[in-house]
Design a protein around this motif. Structure first.
Motif, PDB file in Angstrom:
ATOM      1  N   ILE A 120      -8.472 -46.486  19.930  1.00  0.00           N
ATOM      2  CA  ILE A 120      -8.068 -45.458  20.890  1.00  0.00           C
ATOM      3  C   ILE A 120      -9.289 -44.945  21.645  1.00  0.00           C
ATOM      4  CG2 ILE A 120      -6.974 -43.194  21.171  1.00  0.00           C
ATOM      5  CD1 ILE A 120      -5.466 -43.768  18.537  1.00  0.00           C
ATOM      6  N   ASP A 121      -9.194 -44.988  22.978  1.00  0.00           N
ATOM      7  CA  ASP A 121     -10.201 -44.380  23.858  1.00  0.00           C
ATOM      8  C   ASP A 121      -9.628 -43.057  24.362  1.00  0.00           C
ATOM      9  OD1 ASP A 121     -12.037 -43.722  25.903  1.00  0.00           O
ATOM     10  OD2 ASP A 121     -10.967 -45.016  27.335  1.00  0.00           O
ATOM     11  N   ALA A 126     -13.179 -46.562  28.469  1.00  0.00           N
ATOM     12  CA  ALA A 126     -12.762 -47.879  27.986  1.00  0.00           C
ATOM     13  C   ALA A 126     -13.489 -48.306  26.718  1.00  0.00           C
ATOM     14  CB  ALA A 126     -12.906 -48.949  29.075  1.00  0.00           C
ATOM     15  N   VAL A 127     -14.194 -47.394  26.079  1.00  0.00           N
ATOM     16  CA  VAL A 127     -14.837 -47.649  24.798  1.00  0.00           C
ATOM     17  C   VAL A 127     -14.069 -46.864  23.731  1.00  0.00           C
ATOM     18  CG1 VAL A 127     -16.953 -47.420  23.442  1.00  0.00           C
ATOM     19  CG2 VAL A 127     -17.079 -47.984  25.877  1.00  0.00           C
ATOM     20  N   PRO A 128     -13.657 -47.493  22.632  1.00  0.00           N
ATOM     21  CA  PRO A 128     -12.866 -46.770  21.631  1.00  0.00           C
ATOM     22  C   PRO A 128     -13.661 -45.658  20.966  1.00  0.00           C
ATOM     23  CG  PRO A 128     -13.454 -48.954  20.832  1.00  0.00           C
ATOM     24  CD  PRO A 128     -13.835 -48.910  22.278  1.00  0.00           C
ATOM     25  N   ASP A 129     -13.030 -44.497  20.852  1.00  0.00           N
ATOM     26  CA  ASP A 129     -13.642 -43.355  20.183  1.00  0.00           C
ATOM     27  C   ASP A 129     -13.204 -43.237  18.739  1.00  0.00           C
ATOM     28  OD1 ASP A 129     -15.048 -41.923  22.508  1.00  0.00           O
ATOM     29  OD2 ASP A 129     -13.035 -42.307  23.290  1.00  0.00           O
ATOM     30  N   LEU A 130     -12.099 -43.845  18.395  1.00  0.00           N
ATOM     31  CA  LEU A 130     -11.637 -43.840  17.009  1.00  0.00           C
ATOM     32  C   LEU A 130     -10.756 -45.047  16.778  1.00  0.00           C
ATOM     33  CD1 LEU A 130      -8.388 -42.289  16.604  1.00  0.00           C
ATOM     34  CD2 LEU A 130      -9.730 -40.938  18.213  1.00  0.00           C
ATOM     35  N   LYS A 131     -10.686 -45.447  15.522  1.00  0.00           N
ATOM     36  CA  LYS A 131      -9.859 -46.591  15.149  1.00  0.00           C
ATOM     37  C   LYS A 131      -9.189 -46.329  13.811  1.00  0.00           C
ATOM     38  CE  LYS A 131     -12.632 -50.079  17.531  1.00  0.00           C
ATOM     39  NZ  LYS A 131     -13.340 -51.350  17.441  1.00  0.00           N
ATOM     40  N   TYR A 132      -7.981 -46.806  13.700  1.00  0.00           N
ATOM     41  CA  TYR A 132      -7.287 -46.875  12.418  1.00  0.00           C
ATOM     42  C   TYR A 132      -7.339 -48.327  11.970  1.00  0.00           C
ATOM     43  CZ  TYR A 132      -5.486 -42.144  13.161  1.00  0.00           C
ATOM     44  OH  TYR A 132      -5.378 -40.774  13.353  1.00  0.00           O
ATOM     45  N   VAL A 133      -7.846 -48.542  10.763  1.00  0.00           N
ATOM     46  CA  VAL A 133      -8.080 -49.883  10.246  1.00  0.00           C
ATOM     47  C   VAL A 133      -7.166 -50.117   9.045  1.00  0.00           C
ATOM     48  CG1 VAL A 133      -9.806 -51.507   9.399  1.00  0.00           C
ATOM     49  CG2 VAL A 133     -10.486 -49.677  10.972  1.00  0.00           C
ATOM     50  N   PHE A 134      -6.527 -51.285   9.016  1.00  0.00           N
ATOM     51  CA  PHE A 134      -5.533 -51.599   7.991  1.00  0.00           C
ATOM     52  C   PHE A 134      -5.990 -52.832   7.217  1.00  0.00           C
ATOM     53  CE2 PHE A 134      -3.750 -49.675  11.750  1.00  0.00           C
ATOM     54  CZ  PHE A 134      -3.018 -48.605  11.238  1.00  0.00           C
ATOM     55  N   ASP A 135      -6.061 -52.669   5.894  1.00  0.00           N
ATOM     56  CA  ASP A 135      -6.589 -53.700   5.000  1.00  0.00           C
ATOM     57  C   ASP A 135      -5.516 -54.001   3.951  1.00  0.00           C
ATOM     58  OD1 ASP A 135      -8.142 -55.279   3.301  1.00  0.00           O
ATOM     59  OD2 ASP A 135      -9.105 -53.553   2.360  1.00  0.00           O
ATOM     60  N   PHE A 136      -5.106 -55.263   3.855  1.00  0.00           N
ATOM     61  CA  PHE A 136      -3.956 -55.636   3.028  1.00  0.00           C
ATOM     62  C   PHE A 136      -4.376 -56.419   1.785  1.00  0.00           C
ATOM     63  CE2 PHE A 136      -2.347 -54.895   7.253  1.00  0.00           C
ATOM     64  CZ  PHE A 136      -1.139 -54.243   7.037  1.00  0.00           C
ATOM     65  N   SER A 338     -13.542 -60.551  23.334  1.00  0.00           N
ATOM     66  CA  SER A 338     -14.291 -59.570  24.109  1.00  0.00           C
ATOM     67  C   SER A 338     -13.701 -58.174  23.950  1.00  0.00           C
ATOM     68  CB  SER A 338     -14.307 -59.973  25.582  1.00  0.00           C
ATOM     69  OG  SER A 338     -12.987 -59.977  26.110  1.00  0.00           O
ATOM     70  N   ASN A 339     -14.368 -57.195  24.575  1.00  0.00           N
ATOM     71  CA  ASN A 339     -13.953 -55.799  24.487  1.00  0.00           C
ATOM     72  C   ASN A 339     -13.448 -55.298  25.836  1.00  0.00           C
ATOM     73  OD1 ASN A 339     -14.819 -55.522  21.746  1.00  0.00           O
ATOM     74  ND2 ASN A 339     -16.931 -55.353  22.475  1.00  0.00           N
ATOM     75  N   PRO A 340     -12.515 -54.340  25.832  1.00  0.00           N
ATOM     76  CA  PRO A 340     -11.948 -53.854  27.100  1.00  0.00           C
ATOM     77  C   PRO A 340     -12.977 -53.339  28.089  1.00  0.00           C
ATOM     78  CG  PRO A 340     -10.601 -53.125  25.253  1.00  0.00           C
ATOM     79  CD  PRO A 340     -11.823 -53.749  24.661  1.00  0.00           C
ATOM     80  N   VAL A 341     -14.067 -52.737  27.601  1.00  0.00           N
ATOM     81  CA  VAL A 341     -15.057 -52.181  28.514  1.00  0.00           C
ATOM     82  C   VAL A 341     -15.664 -53.254  29.416  1.00  0.00           C
ATOM     83  CG1 VAL A 341     -17.023 -52.415  26.934  1.00  0.00           C
ATOM     84  CG2 VAL A 341     -17.000 -50.564  28.626  1.00  0.00           C
ATOM     85  N   ASP A 342     -15.587 -54.523  29.025  1.00  0.00           N
ATOM     86  CA  ASP A 342     -16.149 -55.620  29.805  1.00  0.00           C
ATOM     87  C   ASP A 342     -15.099 -56.376  30.617  1.00  0.00           C
ATOM     88  OD1 ASP A 342     -18.788 -55.223  28.826  1.00  0.00           O
ATOM     89  OD2 ASP A 342     -18.208 -56.199  26.948  1.00  0.00           O
ATOM     90  N   ASP A 343     -13.878 -55.864  30.676  1.00  0.00           N
ATOM     91  CA  ASP A 343     -12.804 -56.602  31.337  1.00  0.00           C
ATOM     92  C   ASP A 343     -13.063 -56.826  32.821  1.00  0.00           C
ATOM     93  OD1 ASP A 343     -11.356 -56.997  29.051  1.00  0.00           O
ATOM     94  OD2 ASP A 343      -9.934 -55.367  29.404  1.00  0.00           O
ATOM     95  N   VAL A 344     -13.591 -55.826  33.510  1.00  0.00           N
ATOM     96  CA  VAL A 344     -13.832 -55.985  34.945  1.00  0.00           C
ATOM     97  C   VAL A 344     -14.844 -57.100  35.189  1.00  0.00           C
ATOM     98  CG1 VAL A 344     -14.788 -54.889  37.002  1.00  0.00           C
ATOM     99  CG2 VAL A 344     -13.184 -53.625  35.553  1.00  0.00           C
ATOM    100  N   GLY A 387      -8.448 -41.858  37.153  1.00  0.00           N
ATOM    101  CA  GLY A 387      -9.862 -42.157  37.322  1.00  0.00           C
ATOM    102  C   GLY A 387     -10.537 -42.760  36.117  1.00  0.00           C
ATOM    103  N   THR A 388      -9.779 -43.181  35.116  1.00  0.00           N
ATOM    104  CA  THR A 388     -10.372 -43.824  33.943  1.00  0.00           C
ATOM    105  C   THR A 388     -10.923 -45.194  34.320  1.00  0.00           C
ATOM    106  OG1 THR A 388      -8.177 -44.652  33.347  1.00  0.00           O
ATOM    107  CG2 THR A 388      -8.903 -42.606  32.305  1.00  0.00           C
ATOM    108  N   ALA A 389     -11.815 -45.707  33.495  1.00  0.00           N
ATOM    109  CA  ALA A 389     -12.416 -47.012  33.762  1.00  0.00           C
ATOM    110  C   ALA A 389     -11.351 -48.095  33.664  1.00  0.00           C
ATOM    111  CB  ALA A 389     -13.534 -47.285  32.759  1.00  0.00           C
ATOM    112  N   PRO A 390     -11.225 -48.963  34.674  1.00  0.00           N
ATOM    113  CA  PRO A 390     -10.201 -50.014  34.611  1.00  0.00           C
ATOM    114  C   PRO A 390     -10.466 -50.975  33.464  1.00  0.00           C
ATOM    115  CG  PRO A 390     -11.678 -50.351  36.482  1.00  0.00           C
ATOM    116  CD  PRO A 390     -12.005 -49.008  35.919  1.00  0.00           C
ATOM    117  N   ALA A 391      -9.431 -51.208  32.665  1.00  0.00           N
ATOM    118  CA  ALA A 391      -9.549 -52.076  31.496  1.00  0.00           C
ATOM    119  C   ALA A 391      -8.156 -52.356  30.970  1.00  0.00           C
ATOM    120  CB  ALA A 391     -10.404 -51.419  30.404  1.00  0.00           C
ATOM    121  N   ASP A 392      -8.043 -53.399  30.164  1.00  0.00           N
ATOM    122  CA  ASP A 392      -6.755 -53.733  29.559  1.00  0.00           C
ATOM    123  C   ASP A 392      -6.514 -52.831  28.354  1.00  0.00           C
ATOM    124  OD1 ASP A 392      -4.397 -54.824  28.763  1.00  0.00           O
ATOM    125  OD2 ASP A 392      -5.269 -56.634  27.900  1.00  0.00           O
TER     126      ASP A 392
END
Length: 461
Positions: A120-121, A126-136, A338-344, A387-392
């Protein structure tokens, strides 16, 4: 860029919680696996006309490499204000495409040798500020039988359920100074079993058993993981020279789902939900899902495999159809790594001049205007609201007053959104509304967790 750390791994290792990742992973070298889990946490902190027209799977088997590794193949991401509680955001991350309900005796599950994550950004860069990680983790109670379950299953921890999977959930936060921290939000959370058939779950009991896996996490979120009905509706005959005629080809198949319902205040920038009507960079959050595999796997003839070298991203997904249709074959694997911040920089040319526009006109004879000289800046605008950074990233308005009724692609994505028709119409550049003739799911969705429809039975009676 993506919670990548070049130092500080020792600190992360020392701060491991008392409920640390398991040391008895089957099929891998145990010591290497434990260190890899913590290396991973550190790295993670780093209305259409109905014609014979066209469609595509959202992100099912969309790239050459991931098509050979289906257990970590992102298929779809959904995000919407909870219809049950407007103070919560629901995020659905689906993996493992087009699953046949009868595919036993080793039924589908999440991979123990992977990490799954929702990123989640919340400040628009376009850089994630937090992540939920799932380990099975998967445990087989009795290895002396071929059966997934040895009798009727009445509960999610029933002794007759021979193959049982559980998960732990971590949250990883990136601070303003670039440092990262993580918390364990839940351990030993049961994963819903496969719907083997109505002899195994007699009397229409499967859904009740599956819902026993809905678990509240330490931050007030709720989570569910397990098989569900495939919610993406489309005619996949598109791949026969772009021709479809409204056949619902994803009816009757299942998918593996992670459903997270989180208080909006927990994911908003600064821990405070933006006020009603605000339109700053933090008034929307951008969501994507991803999966990671061990960087190195050594397969041995007479012993279990060894893994090492940390973890590497092998799949990601934000918007539907971007890697599926916009990115060409030569760059599809690159997109997944790759990462969304580099999509452009990496894929901007494909967005400005999408191939599908010309195909709709040339192959199907649709009146789609050619791409303007300046490119499809309208699509760039859709990818960069407020006005957010364009990214997927699948971005959604989280300001006060937003409700489920305000959610709908491209402001998030609900389970009923016909994104195929929407995106193909966008691709046609205003020439005509385009549709595949499939306008809804085969099963009804729920208005509460886990929201997605019950998976199809492997043996309906």
């Amino acid at each position: 860029r993506d919670f990548c750390l070049s130092r500080g791994l020792g600190d992360v290792y020392k701060r491991q919680p008392s409920t640390s990742p398991p040391t008895n992973k089957p099929g891998v070298n145990n010591a290497m696996n434990v260190s890899n889990k913590f290396l991973a946490l550190a790295a993670l902190a780093g209305a259409a006309v109905s014609l014979p027209q066209t469609a595509a799977a959202s992100s099912h088997r969309e790239a050459p490499a991931i098509a050979e590794d289906q257990f970590v193949d992102n298929t779809d991401v959904y995000s919407f204000i909870s219809p049950d509680n407007p103070d919560n955001l629901v995020i659905v991350a689906n993996y493992v495409p087009l699953l046949l309900p009868t595919a036993g005796p080793n039924f589908y599950r999440f991979s123990d040798q992977a990490l799954y994550a929702i990123a989640i950004d919340n400040d628009g860069d376009a850089v994630p500020d937090l992540k939920y990680v799932f380990d099975f983790d998967t445990v087989t109670q009795n290895g002396g039988t071929f059966l997934y379950n040895t009798g009727p299953v009445a509960s999610i921890d029933d002794a007759n359920l021979n193959v049982q999977q559980s998960m732990r959930v971590f949250r990883v936060d990136r601070d303003d100074d670039g440092s990262t921290s993580y918390d364990t939000l839940g351990n030993n959370i049961p994963v819903a079993p496969w719907y083997v058939g109505d002899r195994s779950f007699p009397g229409d009991t499967y859904e009740g058993v599956a819902r026993e896996g809905i678990t509240e996490l330490d931050d007030g979120s709720r989570v569910f993981a397990g098989p569900r009905d495939e919610p993406f509706f489309v005619d996949l005959h598109v791949f026969d020279l772009l021709g479809v005629a409204g056949t619902p080809t994803t009816d009757g198949v299942n998918v593996m789902s992670i459903v997270l319902e989180v208080p909006i205040s927990e994911i908003a920038a600064g821990g405070e939900r933006p006020g009603e009507g605000e339109d700053g960079l933090d008034s929307v959050v951008g969501v994507y899902a991803k999966a990671l595999r061990p960087r190195v796997t050594i397969r041995r003839r007479n012993r279990d495999a060894l893994t090492g070298g940390g973890w590497v991203q092998v799949s990601r997904l934000g918007w539907p159809l971007v890697n599926e249709v916009i990115v060409p074959l030569q760059d599809k694997d690159k997109y997944n790594r790759s990462n969304p911040v580099d999509d452009v920089a990496n894929f901007g040319a494909y967005i400005l001049d999408p191939e599908v526009t010309g195909l709709l006109a040339a192959v199907l004879g649709l009146p789609c205007p050619p791409t303007p000289d300046e490119g499809r800046l309208d699509i760039v605008g859709l990818l960069s609201p407020n006005g957010t950074a364009p990214a997927d990233l699948l971005r959604i308005n989280i300001t006060e007053g937003q409700t489920f009724d305000d959610s709908g692609f491209p402001n998030g994505r609900t389970l009923t959104d016909d994104v195929t028709d929407t995106l193909l119409s966008v691709a046609c550049n205003g020439g005509i509304a385009v549709g595949d003739g499939v306008d809804g799911n085969d099963l009804a969705f729920y208005d509460e967790m886990p929201y997605l429809a019950t998976p199809h039975s492997g043996n309906p009676l």
